[in-house]
Design an enzyme around this catalytic site. Structure first.
Site, PDB file in Angstrom:
ATOM      1  N   CYS A  26       0.837  -1.203   0.000  1.00  0.00           N
ATOM      2  CA  CYS A  26       0.000   0.000   0.000  1.00  0.00           C
ATOM      3  C   CYS A  26       0.881   1.267   0.000  1.00  0.00           C
ATOM      4  O   CYS A  26       1.489   1.582  -1.009  1.00  0.00           O
ATOM      5  CB  CYS A  26      -0.958  -0.031   1.177  1.00  0.00           C
ATOM      6  SG  CYS A  26      -2.327   1.156   1.013  1.00  0.00           S
ATOM      7  N   HIS A  70      -3.782  -5.084   0.709  1.00  0.00           N
ATOM      8  CA  HIS A  70      -3.239  -5.575   1.978  1.00  0.00           C
ATOM      9  C   HIS A  70      -3.353  -7.108   2.035  1.00  0.00           C
ATOM     10  O   HIS A  70      -4.428  -7.647   2.325  1.00  0.00           O
ATOM     11  CB  HIS A  70      -3.993  -4.955   3.160  1.00  0.00           C
ATOM     12  CG  HIS A  70      -3.705  -3.511   3.357  1.00  0.00           C
ATOM     13  ND1 HIS A  70      -2.661  -3.055   4.122  1.00  0.00           N
ATOM     14  CD2 HIS A  70      -4.316  -2.404   2.855  1.00  0.00           C
ATOM     15  CE1 HIS A  70      -2.635  -1.732   4.111  1.00  0.00           C
ATOM     16  NE2 HIS A  70      -3.619  -1.309   3.342  1.00  0.00           N
ATOM     17  N   GLU A  88      -2.179  -8.960   4.274  1.00  0.00           N
ATOM     18  CA  GLU A  88      -2.153  -9.422   5.667  1.00  0.00           C
ATOM     19  C   GLU A  88      -3.531  -9.577   6.285  1.00  0.00           C
ATOM     20  O   GLU A  88      -3.686 -10.255   7.302  1.00  0.00           O
ATOM     21  CB  GLU A  88      -1.297  -8.472   6.522  1.00  0.00           C
ATOM     22  CG  GLU A  88      -1.874  -7.078   6.702  1.00  0.00           C
ATOM     23  CD  GLU A  88      -1.467  -6.093   5.614  1.00  0.00           C
ATOM     24  OE1 GLU A  88      -1.503  -4.877   5.864  1.00  0.00           O
ATOM     25  OE2 GLU A  88      -1.113  -6.545   4.509  1.00  0.00           O
ATOM     26  N   SER A 120       1.242 -14.377  37.834  1.00  0.00           N
ATOM     27  CA  SER A 120      -0.118 -13.866  37.927  1.00  0.00           C
ATOM     28  C   SER A 120      -1.148 -14.973  37.793  1.00  0.00           C
ATOM     29  O   SER A 120      -2.338 -14.755  38.034  1.00  0.00           O
ATOM     30  CB  SER A 120      -0.358 -12.837  36.817  1.00  0.00           C
ATOM     31  OG  SER A 120      -0.340 -13.476  35.547  1.00  0.00           O
ATOM     32  N   GLY A 121      -0.699 -16.163  37.376  1.00  0.00           N
ATOM     33  CA  GLY A 121      -1.642 -17.237  37.087  1.00  0.00           C
ATOM     34  C   GLY A 121      -2.052 -17.245  35.635  1.00  0.00           C
ATOM     35  O   GLY A 121      -2.725 -18.159  35.173  1.00  0.00           O
ATOM     36  N   GLY A 122      -1.657 -16.203  34.880  1.00  0.00           N
ATOM     37  CA  GLY A 122      -2.012 -16.109  33.476  1.00  0.00           C
ATOM     38  C   GLY A 122      -1.051 -16.867  32.584  1.00  0.00           C
ATOM     39  O   GLY A 122      -0.037 -17.426  33.030  1.00  0.00           O
ATOM     40  N   VAL A 123      -1.355 -16.869  31.284  1.00  0.00           N
ATOM     41  CA  VAL A 123      -0.581 -17.635  30.317  1.00  0.00           C
ATOM     42  C   VAL A 123       0.850 -17.109  30.201  1.00  0.00           C
ATOM     43  O   VAL A 123       1.816 -17.881  30.252  1.00  0.00           O
ATOM     44  CB  VAL A 123      -1.274 -17.603  28.936  1.00  0.00           C
ATOM     45  CG1 VAL A 123      -0.414 -18.311  27.890  1.00  0.00           C
ATOM     46  CG2 VAL A 123      -2.654 -18.237  29.008  1.00  0.00           C
ATOM     47  N   ASP A 124       0.999 -15.787  30.043  1.00  0.00           N
ATOM     48  CA  ASP A 124       2.317 -15.222  29.745  1.00  0.00           C
ATOM     49  C   ASP A 124       3.324 -15.478  30.856  1.00  0.00           C
ATOM     50  O   ASP A 124       4.430 -15.981  30.616  1.00  0.00           O
ATOM     51  CB  ASP A 124       2.200 -13.718  29.469  1.00  0.00           C
ATOM     52  CG  ASP A 124       1.285 -13.409  28.302  1.00  0.00           C
ATOM     53  OD1 ASP A 124       1.089 -14.297  27.459  1.00  0.00           O
ATOM     54  OD2 ASP A 124       0.757 -12.285  28.242  1.00  0.00           O
ATOM     55  N   SER A 125       2.962 -15.128  32.088  1.00  0.00           N
ATOM     56  CA  SER A 125       3.915 -15.303  33.185  1.00  0.00           C
ATOM     57  C   SER A 125       4.181 -16.784  33.452  1.00  0.00           C
ATOM     58  O   SER A 125       5.291 -17.165  33.832  1.00  0.00           O
ATOM     59  CB  SER A 125       3.420 -14.606  34.462  1.00  0.00           C
ATOM     60  OG  SER A 125       2.269 -15.230  34.990  1.00  0.00           O
TER      61      SER A 125
END
Length: 508
Positions: free
Chosen positions: A79, A166, A168, A220-225
């Protein structure tokens, strides 16, 4: 290092999508702002120029020097990028005579490796007000639509390509194929970016970087950490010290449940219950931003106190992921506070710890795939995102222990029933919001004047945009009945059908 692709960001809303599509081809890529081109471009096997909200004809538009890239590395302009290459190589870019936005179909497709397996009538997505009226003399037209003559072109050196659509976005049905043609067939890149390869290289890098040093990580109990913790654990074992702070605003039984999960994963985790400290500091506070700041400050105080108990710690590990990194070095500078409700912020300088971020080149879905490669429990990898301030930003108005308990119970019913009905994995994030209003109801033969809660469930890829989930009416009716009948003080349930944008996922 893996085969790398450089994406130069000119400020397009779709730049991260380009990176995601490239990663889906198992090819590693990095996004850099147009005004910060890496010194050694030769370390990249190809370069992609993103779109932009600017007109290439404007004096204040991005006009970087591409002399280190042109004719040295395979280059694709998307673009604005295509218009930039045409404009500064002798072509003509001018305002479009017709509206070039939305779906279009390729009416002409030349036989060329760049367009291999791209059929006539392939749907593409346009989004521009300028158009390339005339190609540079050393360029050849490759594709057209009904309204856009130069939808795709190649410079005669065959290392430089431009497209005015585009690839993507999902609306470009063969966009992934086109990117594969450019990156694999033309640039000669070997698709070797896999979650297994990431685990191997990252663990080796962490071992070399950290040695025998002690590292502290706030879980934190989350996915990332959690994924960050397992990667670090594989690299340094018991030298990783994890701290899980209960701010009293977690989901029902979450503190004990998550601690139990971590125990089974072999992590060195210490749970700290600071419920009373947080709720005491939050008493009487209704302003959302003030609540977040209090939670952030108290978290730092609690975390710092616990961190000092780990003698000789030199590193602080964080579960930062790539969208956070991109925003911090974006074309427009660090992002505004629009996402401040997701996190409680970083730790202060006085902690004197070096930072290690093993996930800072991954998108959320890639983090989950890495976790799967690490054989992490599906229960953790499939967890919905949960904001750092927890239920504090789902209790509109002031926070009391009674309100927290009431919301925890309502939230538990909603999440439990989503799982029971097989709907949990179809939802990206779900929760209940306790509203600062009361409504009239009837229970038995008596009138009631009690609280109202809103159910929220959205689908998304990374939280940047989101749409509300069309949950079955029968399911919503069942949830409403359970919440009203089982939780004293609530007599009305509503369902939030707002998308992001213009709304946000959380209410505060």
């Amino acid at each position: 290092m893996h085969n790398k692709v450089l994406i130069l960001d000119f400020g397009s809303q779709y730049t991260q999508l380009i990176a995601r599509r490239v990663r889906e081809l198992s090819i590693f890529c990095e996004i850099h702002p147009f005004h910060n081109i890496p010194d050694d471009v030769s370390t990249f096997k190809a370069v992609i120029l993103s779109g932009s909200p600017f007109s290439v004809r404007s004096n204040d538009a991005p006009h970087p020097d591409l002399s280190a890239i042109r004719n040295k590395v395979p280059l694709l302009g998307v673009c604005y990028g295509a218009q930039y290459l045409a404009h500064f190589n002798g072509g003509e870019v001018a305002p479009s005579n017709t509206r070039e936005y939305g779906r279009a179909r390729l009416a002409k497709v030349e036989k060329h490796p760049f367009l291999k397996d791209i059929p006539l009538e392939s749907q593409v997505w346009m989004s521009h007000s300028d158009t390339i009226k005339k190609l540079p003399e050393n360029a050849t037209q490759l594709a057209s639509t009904k309204d856009v003559a130069n939808a795709a072109y190649v410079m005669d050196d065959s290392m430089t390509y431009g497209i005015q659509f585009h690839p993507e976005v999902y609306h470009s049905t063969d966009g992934k194929q086109l990117l594969q043609n450019f990156l694999v067939d033309i640039a000669g890149i070997t698709p070797d970016w896999t979650s297994d390869a990431f685990v191997d290289t990252t663990v080796a890098r962490l071992k070399a970087q950290l040695g025998n040093d002690k590292v502290i990580l706030g879980l934190s109990g989350g996915v990332d950490s959690s994924v960050a913790a397992i990667l670090l654990h594989k690299a340094i074992g018991p030298n990783l010290h994890c701290i899980f702070v209960n701010n009293g605003l977690l989901r029902k039984n979450e503190f004990s449940d998550v601690l139990a999960q971590y125990e089974h994963m072999g992590l060195n985790v210490k749970g700290v219950d600071a419920t009373e400290q947080f709720l005491s500091e939050l008493a009487g506070v209704s302003d959302p931003e003030t609540k977040r700041k209090i939670i952030g400050r108290v978290f730092v105080e609690v975390f710092d106190e616990e961190a000092h108990k780990v003698e000789g710690a030199k590193w602080l590990a964080q579960g930062t992921i790539y969208p956070d990194v991109i925003e911090s070095v974006s074309v427009n500078g660090p992002s505004a506070t629009i996402k401040s409700h997701h996190n409680v912020g970083g730790l202060p300088d006085f902690m004197k710890l070096k930072v290690v971020e093993p996930l800072n080149m991954l998108f959320k879905d890639e983090v989950r795939r890495v976790g799967a490669s690490l054989n992490m429990p599906a229960g953790i990898l499939g967890r919905h995102p949960f904001p750092g301030p927890g239920l504090a930003i789902r209790i509109l108005g002031d926070i009391t222990k009674e309100k927290v308990t009431m919301l925890q119970e309502a939230d538990a019913i909603f999440i439990q029933e989503l799982r029971h009905h097989g709907l949990y994995d179809n939802v990206w994030q779900a929760g209940v919001i306790l509203l600062p209003v009361q409504s009239v109801g009837v229970m038995g033969d008596e009138r009631t004047y009690e609280k109202c809660v809103a159910l929220r469930a959205v689908t998304s890829t990374d939280g940047m945009t989101a749409d509300w989930v069309h949950l079955p009416y029968e399911f919503l009716q069942e949830i409403s009945n359970q919440i009203i009948n089982r939780i004293p003080g609530i007599n009305r349930v509503v369902y939030d059908i707002s998308s992001k944008p213009p709304a946000t996922i959380e209410w505060e």
